[in-house]
Scaffold this active site. Structure first.
Site, PDB file in Angstrom:
ATOM      1  N   LYS A 116       0.837  -1.217   0.000  1.00 14.07           N
ATOM      2  CA  LYS A 116       0.000   0.000   0.000  1.00 14.07           C
ATOM      3  C   LYS A 116       0.865   1.258   0.000  1.00 14.07           C
ATOM      4  O   LYS A 116       0.516   2.252  -0.644  1.00 14.07           O
ATOM      5  CB  LYS A 116      -0.964  -0.009   1.195  1.00 14.07           C
ATOM      6  CG  LYS A 116      -1.977  -1.133   1.058  1.00 14.07           C
ATOM      7  CD  LYS A 116      -3.353  -0.759   1.534  1.00 14.07           C
ATOM      8  CE  LYS A 116      -4.392  -1.748   1.046  1.00 14.07           C
ATOM      9  NZ  LYS A 116      -4.953  -2.595   2.079  1.00 14.07           N
ATOM     10  N   LYS A 138      -4.991 -11.586  -6.998  1.00 14.55           N
ATOM     11  CA  LYS A 138      -6.267 -11.938  -6.353  1.00 14.55           C
ATOM     12  C   LYS A 138      -7.369 -10.972  -6.769  1.00 14.55           C
ATOM     13  O   LYS A 138      -7.088  -9.846  -7.194  1.00 14.55           O
ATOM     14  CB  LYS A 138      -6.103 -11.937  -4.835  1.00 14.55           C
ATOM     15  CG  LYS A 138      -5.776 -10.572  -4.283  1.00 14.55           C
ATOM     16  CD  LYS A 138      -5.981 -10.497  -2.786  1.00 14.55           C
ATOM     17  CE  LYS A 138      -5.759  -9.069  -2.342  1.00 14.55           C
ATOM     18  NZ  LYS A 138      -6.029  -8.745  -0.998  1.00 14.55           N
ATOM     19  N   LYS A 193     -10.999  -5.112  -5.154  1.00 14.94           N
ATOM     20  CA  LYS A 193     -11.627  -3.862  -5.612  1.00 14.94           C
ATOM     21  C   LYS A 193     -10.613  -2.877  -6.172  1.00 14.94           C
ATOM     22  O   LYS A 193     -10.907  -2.123  -7.081  1.00 14.94           O
ATOM     23  CB  LYS A 193     -12.305  -3.172  -4.415  1.00 14.94           C
ATOM     24  CG  LYS A 193     -13.646  -3.721  -4.062  1.00 14.94           C
ATOM     25  CD  LYS A 193     -14.709  -2.671  -4.347  1.00 14.94           C
ATOM     26  CE  LYS A 193     -15.985  -3.255  -4.815  1.00 14.94           C
ATOM     27  NZ  LYS A 193     -16.540  -4.369  -4.194  1.00 14.94           N
TER      28      LYS A 193
HETATM   29  P1  TYM Z   1     -10.947  -7.259   3.399  1.00 17.64           P
HETATM   30  O1  TYM Z   1     -12.058  -6.325   3.716  1.00 17.64           O
HETATM   31  O2  TYM Z   1      -9.940  -6.866   2.391  1.00 17.64           O
HETATM   32  O3  TYM Z   1     -11.507  -8.665   2.972  1.00 17.64           O
HETATM   33  C1  TYM Z   1     -12.479  -9.303   3.782  1.00 17.64           C
HETATM   34  C2  TYM Z   1     -12.289 -10.800   3.743  1.00 17.64           C
HETATM   35  O4  TYM Z   1     -12.342 -11.273   2.397  1.00 17.64           O
HETATM   36  C3  TYM Z   1     -11.175 -12.034   2.114  1.00 17.64           C
HETATM   37  N1  TYM Z   1     -10.781 -11.815   0.719  1.00 17.64           N
HETATM   38  C4  TYM Z   1     -10.455 -12.796  -0.110  1.00 17.64           C
HETATM   39  N2  TYM Z   1     -10.391 -14.127   0.057  1.00 17.64           N
HETATM   40  C5  TYM Z   1     -10.038 -14.867  -1.004  1.00 17.64           C
HETATM   41  N3  TYM Z   1      -9.742 -14.340  -2.231  1.00 17.64           N
HETATM   42  C6  TYM Z   1      -9.795 -13.012  -2.439  1.00 17.64           C
HETATM   43  N4  TYM Z   1      -9.544 -12.514  -3.622  1.00 17.64           N
HETATM   44  C7  TYM Z   1     -10.162 -12.174  -1.354  1.00 17.64           C
HETATM   45  N5  TYM Z   1     -10.308 -10.836  -1.208  1.00 17.64           N
HETATM   46  C8  TYM Z   1     -10.687 -10.630   0.074  1.00 17.64           C
HETATM   47  C9  TYM Z   1     -10.123 -11.488   3.056  1.00 17.64           C
HETATM   48  O5  TYM Z   1      -9.087 -12.426   3.255  1.00 17.64           O
HETATM   49  C10 TYM Z   1     -10.940 -11.234   4.296  1.00 17.64           C
HETATM   50  O6  TYM Z   1     -11.116 -12.419   5.025  1.00 17.64           O
HETATM   51  N6  TYM Z   1      -8.120  -6.545   7.364  1.00 17.64           N
HETATM   52  C11 TYM Z   1      -9.258  -7.258   6.875  1.00 17.64           C
HETATM   53  C12 TYM Z   1     -10.537  -6.971   7.641  1.00 17.64           C
HETATM   54  C13 TYM Z   1     -10.402  -7.175   9.094  1.00 17.64           C
HETATM   55  C14 TYM Z   1     -10.393  -8.427   9.793  1.00 17.64           C
HETATM   56  C15 TYM Z   1     -10.225  -8.088  11.150  1.00 17.64           C
HETATM   57  C16 TYM Z   1     -10.519  -9.755   9.372  1.00 17.64           C
HETATM   58  C17 TYM Z   1     -10.251  -6.193  10.017  1.00 17.64           C
HETATM   59  N7  TYM Z   1     -10.151  -6.741  11.250  1.00 17.64           N
HETATM   60  C18 TYM Z   1     -10.193  -9.086  12.126  1.00 17.64           C
HETATM   61  C19 TYM Z   1     -10.456 -10.739  10.364  1.00 17.64           C
HETATM   62  C20 TYM Z   1     -10.300 -10.404  11.710  1.00 17.64           C
HETATM   63  C21 TYM Z   1      -9.459  -6.847   5.449  1.00 17.64           C
HETATM   64  O7  TYM Z   1      -9.059  -5.786   5.014  1.00 17.64           O
HETATM   65  O8  TYM Z   1     -10.209  -7.683   4.739  1.00 17.64           O
END
Ligand code: TYM
Length: 334
Positions: free
Chosen positions: A113, A196, A199
């Site tokens: 990032k 992957k 967005k």
């Molecule tokens: P975020 O919002 O980017 O994504 C949410 C969840 O979706 C999964 N994910 C994917 N899994 C497989 N293939 C993909 N292409 C893909 N894109 C997204 C992510 O692995 C995630 O599980 N930091 C986290 C949010 C968060 C969180 C937490 C998660 C904040 N606090 C505590 C677990 C526990 C995030 O940005 O996910």
């Protein structure tokens, strides 16, 4: 017997996409009946990119509606909005005192990032894994259903929890592990031929759960493929492998075997493969989209769910933060 505690969240950056579904939500739906689950909308986390307040507000409600549309049941688990729990912000502050610049700068997501947004390397971005650790540790979770991209953040959550335990000589925090019902964490590919589904690569590279049939078809038909193989049994390029991987998620075994065979004998036509994938993807997305349409906009119902979730989640969070405060020495003498 007390059920194991599960925590996970998703940032409200717009609509949920297929990657979010396969990496996270699909597990939530099953886990809610087997564990004591806390699923939240990570609105604090989304502040690193400075969203406009109106969009943020709308996106939080949309993710909540999409959680419910996917089958997350507010009676079976606790669904809440992260910013409804000031206890998380407090634990984040406490954990930050024992999180070091060097280790935070080495986190892959931070490095990526910082490279892609050199003008917005804020402290929230650097300490993102600490906030995530606070989310998980506040409920003393053991399992965290996430996609492959979150693996390193889970490792950091264990590090910060263990460090806090050690410094204050207490076993407050257990060690959380990333979880998926398959034997591996998943990474759903995007439609751009590599990487992957995300967005940040543009709306045309992701399949949103809220896309209508025509949009799903259009996006898949435009997905990057490759020239046809010329040698039998060759290894598919990344772009073609991605299409097979997407097929594995939504198509039946017969269809997958057929296209794999035609790839192996060089008779494959990517146009046909994409048409088939587009149909299967539309069939998968369509019932979820229908539910989203029914639910989003029902602010009264969504409000009740968020309120009930905030109360349940605060009940758990306030107990943890009370113990953490005591361990630190914030004990009342008046
Ligand atoms: P975020 O919002 O980017 O994504 C949410 C969840 O979706 C999964 N994910 C994917 N899994 C497989 N293939 C993909 N292409 C893909 N894109 C997204 C992510 O692995 C995630 O599980 N930091 C986290 C949010 C968060 C969180 C937490 C998660 C904040 N606090 C505590 C677990 C526990 C995030 O940005 O996910």
């Amino acid at each position: 017997m007390n059920k194991e505690i599960v925590v996970s969240g998703i940032r409200p950056t717009g609509n949920l996409h297929l990657g979010n579904y396969m990496g996270a939500v699909k597990n939530f739906i099953k886990m809610q009946h087997e564990y004591n689950c806390y699923f939240f909308i990570a609105d604090f986390h989304s502040l690193t990119t400075h969203p406009n307040p109106k969009d943020l507000h709308q996106n939080v409600k949309q993710v909540l509606a999409e959680y419910i549309a996917c089958g997350i049941d507010p009676e079976a688990c606790t669904i809440y909005i992260q910013s409804d729990l000031p206890e998380i912000a407090e634990l984040y502050l406490l954990l930050n005192m024992h999180a070091y610049k060097g280790e935070l700068e080495r986190v892959t997501s931070f490095k990526e990032k910082a490279k892609s947004h050199p003008n917005n390397i804020n402290a929230g971005l650097l300490t993102y894994p600490v906030l995530m650790a606070a989310d998980i540790l506040i409920h003393k979770a053991l399992k965290v259903p996430v996609g492959k991209d979150q693996e390193q953040h889970l490792e950091m959550a264990r590090t910060f929890g263990n460090r806090f335990n050690r410094i204050y000589n207490n076993e407050l925090f257990p060690e959380p592990q990333a979880f998926n019902y398959g034997n591996q964490l998943v990474k759903v590919p995007g439609l751009q031929g590599g990487g992957k589904m995300s967005k940040s690569d543009g709306d045309n590279t992701v399949i949103n759960l809220n896309d209508d049939d025509a949009t799903v078809r259009k996006k898949i038909m435009k997905a990057v493929s490759d020239v046809s193989p010329t040698e039998p049994n060759s290894t598919p390029s990344q772009a073609v492998q991605n299409l097979f991987d997407l097929m594995t998620l939504v198509s039946n075994q017969e269809v997958i075997s057929y296209y794999k065979t035609t790839f192996a004998d060089c008779s494959i036509r990517y146009g046909d493969l994409k048409k088939q994938l587009a149909e299967d993807m539309a069939l998968f997305i369509s019932p979820i989209k229908q539910k989203i349409d029914e639910i989003s906009g029902n602010d009264e119902m969504l409000g009740k769910i968020a309120k009930m979730g905030a109360e349940k989640a605060r009940d758990s969070a306030s107990k943890t933060i009370a113990t953490a405060r005591e361990m630190i020495g914030f004990t009342k003498f008046y």
